[in-house]
Design an enzyme around this catalytic site. Structure first.
Site, PDB file in Angstrom:
ATOM      1  N   GLU A 115      78.802 -55.320 -10.158  1.00  0.00           N
ATOM      2  CA  GLU A 115      78.285 -54.754 -11.233  1.00  0.00           C
ATOM      3  C   GLU A 115      76.655 -54.506 -11.226  1.00  0.00           C
ATOM      4  O   GLU A 115      76.230 -53.808 -12.224  1.00  0.00           O
ATOM      5  CB  GLU A 115      78.376 -55.727 -12.481  1.00  0.00           C
ATOM      6  CG  GLU A 115      77.901 -57.000 -12.433  1.00  0.00           C
ATOM      7  CD  GLU A 115      78.166 -57.667 -13.561  1.00  0.00           C
ATOM      8  OE1 GLU A 115      77.107 -58.744 -14.127  1.00  0.00           O
ATOM      9  OE2 GLU A 115      78.915 -57.624 -14.263  1.00  0.00           O
ATOM     10  N   HIS A 138      61.635 -68.615 -15.173  1.00  0.00           N
ATOM     11  CA  HIS A 138      61.356 -69.098 -13.841  1.00  0.00           C
ATOM     12  C   HIS A 138      62.813 -69.289 -13.310  1.00  0.00           C
ATOM     13  O   HIS A 138      63.146 -70.383 -13.253  1.00  0.00           O
ATOM     14  CB  HIS A 138      60.631 -70.471 -13.920  1.00  0.00           C
ATOM     15  CG  HIS A 138      59.219 -70.321 -14.475  1.00  0.00           C
ATOM     16  ND1 HIS A 138      58.175 -71.376 -14.542  1.00  0.00           N
ATOM     17  CD2 HIS A 138      58.379 -69.179 -14.581  1.00  0.00           C
ATOM     18  CE1 HIS A 138      56.947 -70.950 -14.934  1.00  0.00           C
ATOM     19  NE2 HIS A 138      56.995 -69.455 -15.079  1.00  0.00           N
TER      20      HIS A 138
HETATM   21  P1  13P Z   1      52.556 -70.182 -21.185  1.00  0.00           P
HETATM   22  O1  13P Z   1      53.064 -71.622 -21.681  1.00  0.00           O
HETATM   23  O2  13P Z   1      51.308 -70.112 -21.515  1.00  0.00           O
HETATM   24  O3  13P Z   1      53.531 -69.336 -22.018  1.00  0.00           O
HETATM   25  O4  13P Z   1      52.804 -70.199 -19.656  1.00  0.00           O
HETATM   26  C1  13P Z   1      54.065 -70.444 -19.012  1.00  0.00           C
HETATM   27  C2  13P Z   1      54.235 -69.515 -17.638  1.00  0.00           C
HETATM   28  O5  13P Z   1      55.393 -69.498 -17.312  1.00  0.00           O
HETATM   29  C3  13P Z   1      52.983 -68.788 -17.078  1.00  0.00           C
HETATM   30  O6  13P Z   1      53.383 -67.883 -16.287  1.00  0.00           O
HETATM   31 ZN    ZN Z   2      55.507 -68.322 -15.492  1.00  0.00          ZN
END
Ligand code: 13P
Ligand code: ZN
Length: 278
Positions: free
Chosen positions: A171, A143
């Site tokens: 790069e 994320h």
């Molecule tokens: P999980 O905890 O099931 O891996 O999910 C986290 C996530 O980033 C879902 O997109």
């Molecule tokens: Zn995710």
């Protein structure tokens, strides 16, 4: 320490998860990681894994990966805890011959199960295994803050994200010469988003999920983490640039990219080198 934990690939997996946490890409249980284990690595641990676990449906079909073993993060598990208790936060799974079911052979000891993004991970592994002649082994979902921010202000087009991110650091076109794909907002965790992502992975090593994060694929932990890091750093520079003023006074031009391609011997598709940037 158990023999499994001593394996270099397990240590590499744990280190990568912790590096991602330290980057700030894994709030709560955000993100997930998977590694397609080599035959010779399996030979060292095959006899000490458990084969008693029940088979569970993957939620998609990956016959190309039948009977392969993967190390995966668990669903709902926190990346910041992987280094403290890898046997709780991660596991090794085996796929059945048809690539439709998995069973847990090690880890996820407290009733855990593999990441909810298992369909995306495995469909990406299937595509990248074929496209790389078996070399790609790591699929990483993070994320990444700045890439996510950009999905609110840039058009959700492969050409735009690739070109804008290439321009932010010299790069970049050398690190991801094939470009970056973008998946519009979709419900995560199922087969539909897995199909859309793996379709993009036929062409690219990176796919952005709008308003959610990124998927990256690579041969090993260093290359895959480095790829995620390079794209996200480039996005950070773009966010900073856009925060100062909406236009650029100067930038890397299409001809600069062509010169770079020649010098570094990479193919940069002309569709990313358009003149009219708007
Ligand atoms: P999980 O905890 O099931 O891996 O999910 C986290 C996530 O980033 C879902 O997109
Ligand atoms: Zn995710």
């Amino acid at each position: 320490m158990s023999k499994v934990l001593e394996m270099a690939f397990v240590q590499g997996f744990i280190r990568m998860a912790n590096d991602g946490w330290l980057q700030g890409w894994h709030e709560r249980n955000g993100g997930n990681l998977s590694y397609r284990i080599k035959d010779e690595e399996m030979d060292a641990i095959r006899s000490i894994l458990s084969y008693e676990g029940a088979w569970h449906p993957i939620g998609t079909s990956v016959p190309e990966l039948g009977q392969e073993f993967f190390m995966v993060t668990g669903s709902g598990k926190y990346f910041r805890n992987v280094i403290l208790d890898p046997e709780d936060s991660t596991g090794i799974i085996e796929l059945d011959q048809r690539g439709e079911n998995y069973r847990i052979c090690w880890g996820l000891v407290n009733g855990g199960k593999p990441t909810s993004e298992l369909p995306s991970h495995l469909m990406n592994h299937a595509v990248k295994k074929k496209a790389s002649g078996g070399k790609h082994r790591v699929i990483y979902h993070a994320h990444t803050t700045n890439v996510i921010a950009l999905t609110f202000v840039l058009p959700l087009r492969d050409e735009v994200f690739t070109r804008e991110l290439w321009e932010m650091a010299t790069e970049c076109p050398v690190v991801f010469p094939d470009g970056i794909g973008v998946v519009e907002w979709m419900v995560p965790g199922g087969r539909e988003i897995a199909v859309a992502t793996s379709e993009l992975m036929k062409k690219y090593d990176v796919a952005i999920w709008a308003h959610h994060g990124m998927f990256a694929s690579g041969e090993d932990f260093d290359l895959t983490f480095g790829l995620m890091h390079t794209v996200e750093k480039s996005a950070e520079i773009l966010v900073k640039t856009l925060s100062m003023r909406p236009d650029k006074l100067q930038t890397i031009t299409p001809d600069n990219f062509r010169d770079l391609a020649g010098e570094f011997q990479v193919d940069l598709p002309e569709r990313f080198l358009y003149e009219d940037k708007g």
